[in-house]
Design an enzyme around this catalytic site. Structure first.
Site, PDB file in Angstrom:
ATOM      1  N   GLU A 106      19.150 -38.085  43.966  1.00 40.14           N
ATOM      2  CA  GLU A 106      18.008 -38.284  44.866  1.00 40.14           C
ATOM      3  C   GLU A 106      18.418 -38.744  46.258  1.00 40.14           C
ATOM      4  OE1 GLU A 106      13.672 -40.501  44.648  1.00 40.14           O
ATOM      5  OE2 GLU A 106      14.569 -39.572  42.886  1.00 40.14           O
ATOM      6  N   TYR A 145      43.125 -55.811  49.200  1.00 38.64           N
ATOM      7  CA  TYR A 145      43.356 -54.480  48.621  1.00 38.64           C
ATOM      8  C   TYR A 145      42.024 -53.786  48.338  1.00 38.64           C
ATOM      9  CZ  TYR A 145      45.548 -50.880  45.727  1.00 38.64           C
ATOM     10  OH  TYR A 145      45.985 -49.686  45.218  1.00 38.64           O
TER      11      TYR A 145
END
Length: 342
Positions: A11, A250
């Site tokens: 959607e 990270y």
């Protein structure tokens, strides 16, 4: 044997990205179109498949009156209730219907990932109409995915339990839309004829939005796509560059829970001299920051957080926008819940 060709439609672009990221294990190719298309090799119903995931942007069509009833000066408001209606494309500039038709060519399966409510069911049949699929066609099959969130667990569960779309729920929305059009429009015309409105009541309600959990890769990519306009490949390139330069932690992680040893005060202190949000950080440090919500510990890396302060001049426009989001998300996790008046 040639692999199956599968088109999946969500959607919103951000949901399409989340679905594609999970089903591809992050190994996908993204190309621009009316809405982004994510492509990858995978498995579908136990067979090798070439899968494309794209999206609509809400309803593809809208109901409207034919031209004869659109001149409000020439038609009686009461006549509108008996007037015929027709469907027109909601946003002709985006060309969603043409986009879906083109992407469906050569595909033998259509998987509908629309929201699991009546509106979503209605959009399912709009997508089916645009793609040229038929619900009961044995050669080109239509599948409905039912899911409650875009977590990996729910997406994989939905893939293992595909069903057929519900036409009755879709027709109920068609009926509601026609009533809305004919009665919202009829009263609007009566009001415009009088040209006077009286406000008889104002209601206020205090509401709140809970602070977020830590930021993981999937949510970073979703926001990069929906809010910043960056595809997953570009977003990860920017994130990895920010990581190697020491500006963020990270960027590849599934965890949203901070480890018990996380140094919140140290991370906030690193942002205290930032010209954009430094004053807010100083206030958090002085008044006390909120305890973050518990998230999910996937056993890999901690959530993505800022490591040191930066400016747009230091990073460049694209990297700065992504870095800003990482910083703001982190600050949101240690801020009080947002309270506002509706």
């Amino acid at each position: 044997m040639a692999p199956l060709k599968v088109l999946m439609v969500a959607e919103k672009p951000s949901i399409a990205l989340s679905i594609a990221t999970v089903l591809s294990g992050g190994k996908l190719y993204t190309r621009k179109a009316s809405t982004e298309v994510h492509e990858f090799d995978g498995m579908f119903l136990g067979s090798h498949a070439y899968i494309k995931v794209t999206s609509v942007v809400g309803h593809v069509f809208r109901l409207d009156f034919p031209p004869a009833y659109q001149d409000w000066n020439a038609s009686n408001p009461l006549d509108l209730f008996q007037a015929p209606v027709h469907k027109a494309e909601s946003n002709r500039k985006v060309h969603i219907c043409r986009h879906l038709n083109q992407e469906a060519r050569g595909c033998g399966h259509l998987v509908l990932w629309l929201d699991c409510d009546r509106e979503g069911e209605n959009i399912c049949f709009e997508v089916i109409e645009c793609t040229g699929f038929q619900v009961n066609d044995a050669r080109r099959k239509v599948h409905r995915a039912r899911f409650s969130s875009v977590t990996e667990k729910d997406i994989l569960k939905a893939m293992g339990n595909l069903v057929e779309p519900n036409r009755n729920e879709a027709l109920a929305v068609d009926a509601r839309q026609e009533i809305d059009l004919k009665v919202a429009t009829m009263f609007q015309k009566l009001v415009m004829q009088d040209r006077i409105l009286e406000v008889i009541d104002i209601s206020e309600k205090q509401e709140s939005k809970v602070r977020p959990s830590g930021l993981n890769t999937v949510n970073l990519l979703k926001v990069a796509s929906s809010a910043l306009g960056y595809g997953p490949q570009m977003a990860m390139q920017l994130a990895e560059r920010l990581y190697t330069q020491g500006f963020i932690s990270y960027p590849r992680t599934e965890s949203t829970a901070y480890p018990s040893s996380f140094d919140f005060r140290g991370t906030l202190s690193a942002l205290a001299n930032n010209p954009v949000w430094g004053d807010y950080v100083e206030r958090l440090l002085a008044e006390g920051y909120a305890k973050p919500r518990s998230g999910t510990d996937a056993g890999d890396h901690p959530p993505i957080t800022p490591m040191r302060s930066a400016t747009e001049d230091m990073l460049g426009k694209d990297a700065w926008r992504l870095y800003s989001y990482v910083c703001q998300h982190f600050l949101g996790t240690v801020s009080p819940d947002c309270k506002y008046i509706r």
